[in-house]
Design a protein around this motif. Sequence first.
Motif, PDB file in Angstrom:
ATOM      1  N   GLY A 121       0.846  -1.511  -0.139  1.00 31.31           N
ATOM      2  CA  GLY A 121       0.087   0.253   0.000  1.00 31.31           C
ATOM      3  C   GLY A 121       0.810   1.266  -0.221  1.00 31.31           C
ATOM      4  N   ILE A 122       2.366   1.784   0.560  1.00 31.62           N
ATOM      5  CA  ILE A 122       3.221   2.112   0.625  1.00 31.62           C
ATOM      6  C   ILE A 122       3.136   3.167  -0.579  1.00 31.62           C
ATOM      7  N   PRO A 123       3.825   2.657  -1.386  1.00 36.71           N
ATOM      8  CA  PRO A 123       3.980   2.895  -2.809  1.00 36.71           C
ATOM      9  C   PRO A 123       2.406   3.431  -3.924  1.00 36.71           C
ATOM     10  N   LEU A 124       1.792   3.436  -3.468  1.00 38.44           N
ATOM     11  CA  LEU A 124       0.211   3.881  -3.821  1.00 38.44           C
ATOM     12  C   LEU A 124       0.329   5.150  -2.624  1.00 38.44           C
ATOM     13  N   LEU A 125       0.464   5.020  -1.893  1.00 31.67           N
ATOM     14  CA  LEU A 125       0.184   5.929  -1.097  1.00 31.67           C
ATOM     15  C   LEU A 125       1.034   7.224  -1.148  1.00 31.67           C
ATOM     16  N   PHE A 126       2.411   6.661  -1.376  1.00 30.51           N
ATOM     17  CA  PHE A 126       3.373   8.111  -2.607  1.00 30.51           C
ATOM     18  C   PHE A 126       1.904   8.511  -3.614  1.00 30.51           C
ATOM     19  N   ALA A 127       2.235   7.831  -4.282  1.00 27.23           N
ATOM     20  CA  ALA A 127       1.565   7.887  -5.694  1.00 27.23           C
ATOM     21  C   ALA A 127       0.290   8.665  -6.156  1.00 27.23           C
ATOM     22  N   SER A 128      -0.354   8.373  -5.103  1.00 28.33           N
ATOM     23  CA  SER A 128      -1.666   9.066  -5.185  1.00 28.33           C
ATOM     24  C   SER A 128      -1.302  10.425  -4.108  1.00 28.33           C
ATOM     25  N   LEU A 129      -0.546  10.996  -3.278  1.00 28.71           N
ATOM     26  CA  LEU A 129      -0.818  11.726  -2.565  1.00 28.71           C
ATOM     27  C   LEU A 129      -0.399  12.730  -3.882  1.00 28.71           C
ATOM     28  N   GLY A 130       0.966  12.436  -4.273  1.00 32.75           N
ATOM     29  CA  GLY A 130       1.460  13.231  -5.001  1.00 32.75           C
ATOM     30  C   GLY A 130       0.664  13.322  -6.441  1.00 32.75           C
ATOM     31  N   GLU A 131      -0.592  12.678  -7.155  1.00 36.31           N
ATOM     32  CA  GLU A 131      -1.108  12.393  -7.830  1.00 36.31           C
ATOM     33  C   GLU A 131      -2.336  13.821  -7.481  1.00 36.31           C
ATOM     34  N   THR A 132      -2.853  13.629  -6.117  1.00 37.54           N
ATOM     35  CA  THR A 132      -3.686  15.054  -5.564  1.00 37.54           C
ATOM     36  C   THR A 132      -3.269  16.159  -5.673  1.00 37.54           C
ATOM     37  N   LEU A 133      -2.235  16.358  -5.196  1.00 36.50           N
ATOM     38  CA  LEU A 133      -1.399  17.974  -5.389  1.00 36.50           C
ATOM     39  C   LEU A 133      -1.565  17.878  -7.188  1.00 36.50           C
ATOM     40  N   ALA A 134      -1.432  17.238  -7.825  1.00 31.79           N
ATOM     41  CA  ALA A 134      -1.061  17.997  -9.686  1.00 31.79           C
ATOM     42  C   ALA A 134      -2.653  18.104 -10.205  1.00 31.79           C
ATOM     43  N   GLU A 135      -3.212  17.391  -9.127  1.00 33.55           N
ATOM     44  CA  GLU A 135      -5.009  17.441  -9.396  1.00 33.55           C
ATOM     45  C   GLU A 135      -5.669  18.456  -8.954  1.00 33.55           C
ATOM     46  N   GLN A 136      -4.855  18.570  -8.028  1.00 31.32           N
ATOM     47  CA  GLN A 136      -5.866  19.650  -7.054  1.00 31.32           C
ATOM     48  C   GLN A 136      -4.744  21.100  -8.052  1.00 31.32           C
ATOM     49  N   ALA A 196       5.704  10.266  -6.369  1.00 32.94           N
ATOM     50  CA  ALA A 196       5.574   9.282  -7.352  1.00 32.94           C
ATOM     51  C   ALA A 196       6.902   8.100  -7.662  1.00 32.94           C
ATOM     52  N   GLY A 197       8.048   8.968  -7.502  1.00 34.59           N
ATOM     53  CA  GLY A 197       9.668   8.421  -7.701  1.00 34.59           C
ATOM     54  C   GLY A 197       9.711   8.063  -5.965  1.00 34.59           C
ATOM     55  N   VAL A 198       8.979   8.368  -5.127  1.00 34.14           N
ATOM     56  CA  VAL A 198       9.836   8.033  -4.096  1.00 34.14           C
ATOM     57  C   VAL A 198       8.874   6.901  -4.185  1.00 34.14           C
ATOM     58  N   GLY A 199       7.721   6.561  -4.416  1.00 30.77           N
ATOM     59  CA  GLY A 199       7.064   5.213  -4.211  1.00 30.77           C
ATOM     60  C   GLY A 199       7.370   4.229  -4.531  1.00 30.77           C
TER      61      GLY A 199
END
Lengths: 311, 344
Positions: free
Chosen positions: A21-36, A207-210
């Motif tokens: 789950g952690i890679p998804l957390l990192f990447a989806s958090l990043g995507e959230t910032l971009a989408e916002q 996303a890279g960290v994820g």
Amino acid sequence: MVDLLSPTFLTAVLAAGIVAGIPLLFASLGETLAEQAGVLNVGLEGMMISGAFVAFVTALAVGDYWIGLLAGGIAGAVVSLVMVVFCIRLGLDQIVVGIALVLTAEGATSVLHDIWYSRSYPRLPNVEPFRIPLLSEIPVLGGSLFSQPLVVYVALAGVAFAAWAIRRTRWGLELRAAGERPDSLDAAGVSVVRTRTVAELMCGFLAGVGGGYLALVGAGTFVPFVTHGAGFIAIVIAMLARGRPWWCVLGGLLFGISLSITTALQVAGIAIPVDFVEMLPFISVLVVLVLFVRESRLPSALGLPYLRGSR
Amino acid sequence: MSKSRVLAMGLGATLALGAVAFPVAAQTEIMKIGYISPEAATDYGWNQQGLIGAQAAAASIGAELIQADNSGYGDPGPVLGQLKDDGAQLIIAQASGYTTVAAQFAKDSGIPVIVFDQPEMTAADLVADVATNSQQGGYLAGVLAAHASKTGVLGIVISADDTNWHKQAGGFVAGAKSVNPEIQILQAQVGPAGYGDAEGGKTTTETLIAGGADIVFGMGDGSSFGMLAAVENATPPAGADKVMFIDVIGDKTPIDAKDVLLSSVLWDFTGTYTQAVADIAAGTFGDAGYTLDAANGGISLLRTDNASDEAWAAVDAAAAGIADGSIEVPLTATQADVDALIAQ
């Protein structure tokens, strides 16, 4: 048939779920910032796999997973510059550029892996967990939730910070304005391009960290296409979370733990068709997020380029 | 009768006479063999084993091998066309996913191809199918694992819903139970098509080890490197001092830095491809398909020093039993078949 309720087995199942789950957390958090900020980052998978590869190469070379993760994050940010230049600066189609980015990153990392590692397939040792005093002694939960690599707790702190920053700071307001009403933000004297650029670079870094976490902790190695669609799942989680970072945590961990439960059900020999069991992670994330995040919505200018003066 | 008609009739008669008098001369001498596979032929597995077989076949007749590995899982048509343009007179299409396109290519181009897992595609002079009795190798691996296990718990991890994985898994279950009918076998699938899912391979393997498995039989292409990483870093379950890994298709000994490789079910294509070349020369290519099995050396078990002499003696006895027909290994083509075998 294994005893599903033995502490050792339950601990392993829960720990495997967190790892997934952690890679998804990192990447989806990043995507959230971009989408916002109004950027639909379809290239997330490409940033993840680039981060995974660079993190693996670096960690293998220097023997330090923190430096590896940092390098993976930087690689993701560098790859996200493609989105910055072509989509944010030049206003090209975000979906087309994102897909091209994914294919290029997958191909490039595959070729480099073939050149450097296809005869040795090096693996990394396990990352030592950080055991939270007292809590790590709790049966089952202690060995899973409270004995994770330190970066997991850093990620959770990052989510808390992002949730606060998006809602409570001027930067967060500008971020949301760039996604909702970029013309208004521009009229207020704030650069939409700069705001979106910062959000996109942060997205690439996360996303890279994820991806790095996936390679270093999750797989313990790198093989071509190792992210295996995680970037696209993260996009789905981010779109369903609709700007709420804590829902990214829930979505990521729910997906990971559901994935782990599918393994547990198979190991336990429970007579459910494997195909059905393997749908469980996708169904659970969709059901939970659709049920509980219905009232929020995606930014109005999501996916639309902003060019000053154009309509 | 015109002069040209007389010439044409004379030429036709000469050709007809030649065909009757020298039938073998009509067969093509193979100078170039083409090899196409989906991934790089350095994977210590399917793609590499196929290349080794193709190289041996080419060497057996002094032919040149045109190598087109890493061609991906998509449409092989363009690469097949390129191999044709490069002069290939026999093409080995080393992926079951290539079979339909490759068989059609053979019919269109007249160039014979070797394909996989679709015996109905076999066509005289053009298409020959290769099947495997890989369950026999799985059986031998099961015998070995049952002898080597300290916990009495074995694990099976497969990366995908793949017939060959199910066949080997079923053979493994049967072999292990032939040694110890009470042995516990845990199994899990990484995903519907998780061939390259190294993370899934690692976490799934870790879960099986947490369930008590001290021998893991892993089938997975790229995913198997995650399985190997899990075994290398595992904390042994109670009763065991080490967790060991049994691989499939190739030999990962050169990269087994922590000496955890107990064995591998080896698939050797050398005999099959060499036979195919000989069959083309004899004009019998495509009259029947080929099968890799224990009797013809196509399927065998990698011998390492990580098991006792007693265990290897049991494996040898089982191999002899399979060869003489006294041991019949069940064929499990689906996951449900494997489940039923475990439940027995």
